[in-house]
Write a protein that holds these residues in place. Structure first.
Motif, PDB file in Angstrom:
ATOM      1  N   THR A  59     -14.657   9.582 -19.466  1.00 54.47           N
ATOM      2  CA  THR A  59     -14.270   9.197 -18.114  1.00 54.47           C
ATOM      3  C   THR A  59     -13.768  10.382 -17.321  1.00 54.47           C
ATOM      4  O   THR A  59     -13.611  11.487 -17.839  1.00 54.47           O
ATOM      5  N   TYR A  60     -13.497  10.131 -16.046  1.00 51.66           N
ATOM      6  CA  TYR A  60     -12.896  11.125 -15.159  1.00 51.66           C
ATOM      7  C   TYR A  60     -12.079  10.377 -14.112  1.00 51.66           C
ATOM      8  O   TYR A  60     -12.577   9.460 -13.453  1.00 51.66           O
ATOM      9  N   HIS A  61     -10.815  10.762 -13.964  1.00 50.41           N
ATOM     10  CA  HIS A  61      -9.953  10.104 -12.982  1.00 50.41           C
ATOM     11  C   HIS A  61      -9.243  11.098 -12.066  1.00 50.41           C
ATOM     12  O   HIS A  61      -8.321  10.704 -11.360  1.00 50.41           O
ATOM     13  N   GLY A  62      -9.643  12.375 -12.081  1.00 48.20           N
ATOM     14  CA  GLY A  62      -9.048  13.311 -11.153  1.00 48.20           C
ATOM     15  C   GLY A  62      -8.552  14.575 -11.819  1.00 48.20           C
ATOM     16  O   GLY A  62      -8.791  14.820 -13.005  1.00 48.20           O
ATOM     17  N   ASN A  63      -7.819  15.386 -11.039  1.00 48.44           N
ATOM     18  CA  ASN A  63      -7.482  16.720 -11.521  1.00 48.44           C
ATOM     19  C   ASN A  63      -6.010  17.098 -11.409  1.00 48.44           C
ATOM     20  O   ASN A  63      -5.678  18.279 -11.490  1.00 48.44           O
ATOM     21  N   THR A  64      -5.100  16.146 -11.199  1.00 54.05           N
ATOM     22  CA  THR A  64      -3.694  16.482 -11.414  1.00 54.05           C
ATOM     23  C   THR A  64      -3.479  16.623 -12.920  1.00 54.05           C
ATOM     24  O   THR A  64      -4.304  16.194 -13.725  1.00 54.05           O
ATOM     25  N   THR A  65      -2.360  17.201 -13.313  1.00 52.62           N
ATOM     26  CA  THR A  65      -2.096  17.378 -14.742  1.00 52.62           C
ATOM     27  C   THR A  65      -2.129  16.043 -15.474  1.00 52.62           C
ATOM     28  O   THR A  65      -2.726  15.912 -16.547  1.00 52.62           O
ATOM     29  N   ALA A  66      -1.502  15.021 -14.886  1.00 50.46           N
ATOM     30  CA  ALA A  66      -1.402  13.727 -15.570  1.00 50.46           C
ATOM     31  C   ALA A  66      -2.767  13.071 -15.755  1.00 50.46           C
ATOM     32  O   ALA A  66      -3.103  12.620 -16.856  1.00 50.46           O
TER      33      ALA A  66
ATOM     34  N   MET B 151       0.830  -1.200   0.000  1.00 52.64           N
ATOM     35  CA  MET B 151       0.000   0.000   0.000  1.00 52.64           C
ATOM     36  C   MET B 151       0.866   1.252   0.000  1.00 52.64           C
ATOM     37  O   MET B 151       1.888   1.313   0.685  1.00 52.64           O
ATOM     38  N   LEU B 152       0.446   2.241  -0.753  1.00 50.84           N
ATOM     39  CA  LEU B 152       1.003   3.581  -0.699  1.00 50.84           C
ATOM     40  C   LEU B 152      -0.158   4.527  -0.437  1.00 50.84           C
ATOM     41  O   LEU B 152      -1.138   4.517  -1.190  1.00 50.84           O
ATOM     42  N   MET B 153      -0.076   5.327   0.616  1.00 52.93           N
ATOM     43  CA  MET B 153      -1.185   6.220   0.950  1.00 52.93           C
ATOM     44  C   MET B 153      -0.975   7.601   0.334  1.00 52.93           C
ATOM     45  O   MET B 153       0.157   8.084   0.209  1.00 52.93           O
ATOM     46  N   THR B 154      -2.071   8.227  -0.057  1.00 47.08           N
ATOM     47  CA  THR B 154      -2.091   9.595  -0.561  1.00 47.08           C
ATOM     48  C   THR B 154      -3.215  10.335   0.159  1.00 47.08           C
ATOM     49  O   THR B 154      -3.853   9.785   1.061  1.00 47.08           O
ATOM     50  N   CYS B 155      -3.477  11.566  -0.256  1.00 47.25           N
ATOM     51  CA  CYS B 155      -4.552  12.348   0.364  1.00 47.25           C
ATOM     52  C   CYS B 155      -5.826  12.351  -0.463  1.00 47.25           C
ATOM     53  O   CYS B 155      -6.915  12.561   0.083  1.00 47.25           O
ATOM     54  N   THR B 156      -5.712  12.159  -1.771  1.00 45.11           N
ATOM     55  CA  THR B 156      -6.883  12.223  -2.646  1.00 45.11           C
ATOM     56  C   THR B 156      -6.818  11.126  -3.700  1.00 45.11           C
ATOM     57  O   THR B 156      -5.746  10.585  -4.008  1.00 45.11           O
ATOM     58  N   GLY B 157      -7.979  10.838  -4.281  1.00 37.24           N
ATOM     59  CA  GLY B 157      -8.023   9.896  -5.383  1.00 37.24           C
ATOM     60  C   GLY B 157      -7.248  10.379  -6.589  1.00 37.24           C
ATOM     61  O   GLY B 157      -6.657   9.583  -7.331  1.00 37.24           O
ATOM     62  N   SER B 158      -7.245  11.685  -6.826  1.00 40.15           N
ATOM     63  CA  SER B 158      -6.457  12.233  -7.930  1.00 40.15           C
ATOM     64  C   SER B 158      -4.983  11.888  -7.768  1.00 40.15           C
ATOM     65  O   SER B 158      -4.313  11.457  -8.707  1.00 40.15           O
ATOM     66  N   GLU B 159      -4.471  12.091  -6.542  1.00 39.29           N
ATOM     67  CA  GLU B 159      -3.072  11.755  -6.283  1.00 39.29           C
ATOM     68  C   GLU B 159      -2.829  10.267  -6.463  1.00 39.29           C
ATOM     69  O   GLU B 159      -1.796   9.855  -7.015  1.00 39.29           O
ATOM     70  N   ALA B 160      -3.763   9.445  -6.000  1.00 40.10           N
ATOM     71  CA  ALA B 160      -3.599   7.999  -6.131  1.00 40.10           C
ATOM     72  C   ALA B 160      -3.536   7.595  -7.600  1.00 40.10           C
ATOM     73  O   ALA B 160      -2.689   6.775  -8.007  1.00 40.10           O
ATOM     74  N   ASN B 161      -4.410   8.161  -8.411  1.00 41.54           N
ATOM     75  CA  ASN B 161      -4.398   7.832  -9.841  1.00 41.54           C
ATOM     76  C   ASN B 161      -3.137   8.342 -10.523  1.00 41.54           C
ATOM     77  O   ASN B 161      -2.594   7.694 -11.423  1.00 41.54           O
ATOM     78  N   ASP B 162      -2.659   9.505 -10.111  1.00 41.18           N
ATOM     79  CA  ASP B 162      -1.407  10.036 -10.647  1.00 41.18           C
ATOM     80  C   ASP B 162      -0.259   9.063 -10.359  1.00 41.18           C
ATOM     81  O   ASP B 162       0.560   8.765 -11.241  1.00 41.18           O
TER      82      ASP B 162
END
Length: 420
Positions: free
Chosen positions: A131-138, A99-110
Motif C-alpha cells: 500500500t501507499y498512504h503518503g510521505n510523512t514519517t508516520a 471536518m478538519l482541513m489539511t493541505c495534502t492527503g499525506s497530512e490527512a492520513n497522518d
C-alpha cells in the motif's frame, strides 16, 4: 530535454522520479488533454488530481477571485470553510459530521493515525503489505515503496493485501475471511507486544494494491474484528472519492461498510493543494483535546473556494453519472481486448485495471512496455501492483465515449503488435 534533465539532477538531487523512459515536458493542460513543449497532445488516462479535467475554468476563476480578495488562515473567522464543510459532510453518513482541513492527503492520513491513537490511548497500527498512504514519517511507516530506515517500527503490522492472481486463503471466496483473520492475528501481536491496537488504515478499493475487484461486503468481517478490538477503521478515500467509482460518491459506500474516519486529498481541489479528514464528533474531540492541532495553510479562503468550485462542477456537470455511464462503456471496450498475457480486466466507474501475467506470474516488464508504447501514441497511462504488472487508468471525470474509444483502439493496436 537532456538539458532539462541535467538541470533537474543538479538542482533536485538523485533518484527524483519521472514518468516514462523518455520523460514528457508538459507545458499546458485543458480538460482530458495535456500538451508537451512541442505542441503534441496526450489523452490523460492516469492523473486523478485534475478530477474535473485540467485547468477547469470554474476552479481557476474561484482561486483567482478569492486570492484577489483575501487569503489568510483559519484562526480568523471566515464563512468559506463553514459553507464548504457543511456541503461536504452532508455527503457522508455513519455520523461522519465534522471536518478538519489539511493541505495534502499525506497530512490527512497522518492526522487520522493520531485520531486513532487519541481515541484508544494505544499506538499499534495496521495496513496492508502493498500500500501507499503518503510521505510523512508516520504514514510512510505503513507504505511499501520505501521501507523505513532501520526497518518497520514495532508498533506497525502489515498484513497481506487482497490479490486477484493469488487470492488470500487460496480462492476468491475465501479471501474476505482470510484477510480478516490476518488482521485479527496482527491485533493479537500488537496487544501482546504492549503497543495495543489503535487502528487499521486502508483504501476501500485497495487502489495501490491493484484494485483487485472486491464485492460489497468484503470488509464486513474485518470491520467487525477491528471494532471488537476497540480500534478504528481509517478509510483513505484519496483515490476512489468524489464520485470516481460512478456508483457512489465514496469507496466505502460501494463496499458497504461504516468507517470511523475518512481522509480526502488530491481530487478535492482539482490540483490546488487541499485535503481533509472527516470524522465523528467524539473522534474529532478526542484528537483536538489530545493534540491541539493547527495548520497555517489548511482551510484558508482560497483553498475553500477551490474546493467549493469542485463540488459545484461535479454536481452541475453530472460527473458522477458520467463516470457511471462512460465508465461502463469504456470497461466493455477494454474487456474486448485480447492478448495471451492478459490475466484480468476490471473496472469501477473511471478506475480501470488490466493485469498482465505469464503462466500465473505477474509480468511487470511487459506492462511497462505497454505504458511506454501508449505514451508514444499519445495516451498517458500508469501501472501499479506488487510487481508493477497492472495497467492503471484513472482519467479525469469529463472523459467521454470518444475518449474511451481512442483508449481502447490504441491499446488494441499495441497489444496486437507486441508479442508475448
Amino acid at each position: 530535454m537532456s538539458d532539462l534533465m541535467a538541470r533537474r539532477a543538479a538542482l533536485l538531487g538523485p533518484n527524483v522520479p519521472t514518468f516514462y523512459d523518455d520523460p514528457v515536458q508538459i507545458v499546458r493542460g485543458e480538460g482530458v488533454w495535456l500538451y508537451d513543449a512541442e505542441g503534441r497532445r496526450y489523452l490523460d488516462c492516469y492523473n486523478n488530481v485534475a478530477h474535473l479535467g485540467h485547468c477547469h475554468p470554474r476552479v481557476v476563476a474561484a482561486i483567482a477571485q478569492q486570492s484577489a480578495r483575501l487569503n489568510t488562515h483559519s484562526r480568523y473567522l471566515h464563512e468559506g470553510i463553514l459553507d464548504y464543510g457543511e456541503r461536504l459532510v452532508a455527503k457522508f453518513g455513519h455520523g461522519l459530521s465534522q471536518m478538519l482541513m489539511t493541505c495534502t492527503g499525506s497530512e490527512a492520513n497522518d492526522v487520522a493515525l493520531r485520531m486513532a491513537q487519541a481515541v484508544t490511548g494505544k499506538t499499534g497500527l495496521i495496513a496492508t503489505d502493498n500500500t501507499y498512504h503518503g510521505n510523512t514519517t508516520a504514514v510512510a511507516q505503513l507504505s511499501t515503496r520505501r521501507p523505513p530506515i532501520g526497518g518497520y517500527p514495532p508498533h506497525v503490522r502489515r498484513v497481506p493485501a487482497p490479490d486477484s492472481l493469488a487470492p488470500l486463503g487460496g480462492s476468491t471466496e475465501a479471501q474476505a475471511a482470510a484477510f480478516a483473520a490476518n488482521v485479527a492475528r496482527a491485533i493479537e501481536e500488537l496487544e501482546a507486544a504492549g503497543h495495543g491496537f489503535a487502528g487499521l488504515m486502508l483504501c476501500p478499493i485497495f487502489a495501490n494494491e491493484g484494485m483487485p475487484g472486491l464485492d460489497p461486503g468484503f470488509l464486513d468481517a474485518t470491520v467487525a474484528v477491528v471494532h471488537r478490538a476497540g480500534g478504528l477503521v481509517l478509510c483513505d478515500e484519496v483515490q476512489p472519492g468524489f464520485g470516481r467509482l460512478g456508483s457512489h460518491w465514496w469507496g466505502h459506500e460501494r463496499l458497504d461498510f461504516a468507517p470511523d474516519v475518512v481522509t480526502l486529498g488530491k481530487p478535492m481541489g482539482n490540483g490546488h493543494p487541499v485535503a481533509a479528514v472527516i470524522a465523528r464528533p467524539d473522534i474529532m474531540a478526542a484528537f483536538r483535546n489530545a493534540f491541539g492541532y493547527f495548520n497555517t495553510f489548511a482551510g484558508n479562503p482560497v483553498s475553500c473556494a477551490a474546493a467549493s468550485a469542485v463540488l459545484d462542477v461535479i454536481e452541475e456537470e453530472g460527473l458522477v453519472e458520467n463516470a457511471r455511464d462512460v465508465g461502463a462503456y469504456a470497461l466493455d471496450l477494454l474487456s474486448a481486448l485480447r492478448h495471451p498475457l492478459i490475466a484480468d480486466i476490471r473496472g469501477l466507474g473511471f478506475f480501470f485495471a488490466i493485469e498482465f501475467a505469464r503462466e500465473g506470474v505477474p509480468d511487470g516488464a511487459f506492462c511497462g512496455r505497454v505504458v511506454e508504447a501508449a505514451k508514444a501514441r499519445g495516451i498517458l497511462l500508469g501501472r501499479v501492483g506488487r510487481a508493477q504488472h497492472i495497467l492503471k487508468m484513472r482519467p479525469p471525470m469529463p472523459f467521454s465515449r470518444a475518449n474511451a474509444e481512442r483508449l481502447a483502439e490504441t491499446l488494441d493496436q499495441i497489444l496486437r503488435e507486441m508479442p508475448a
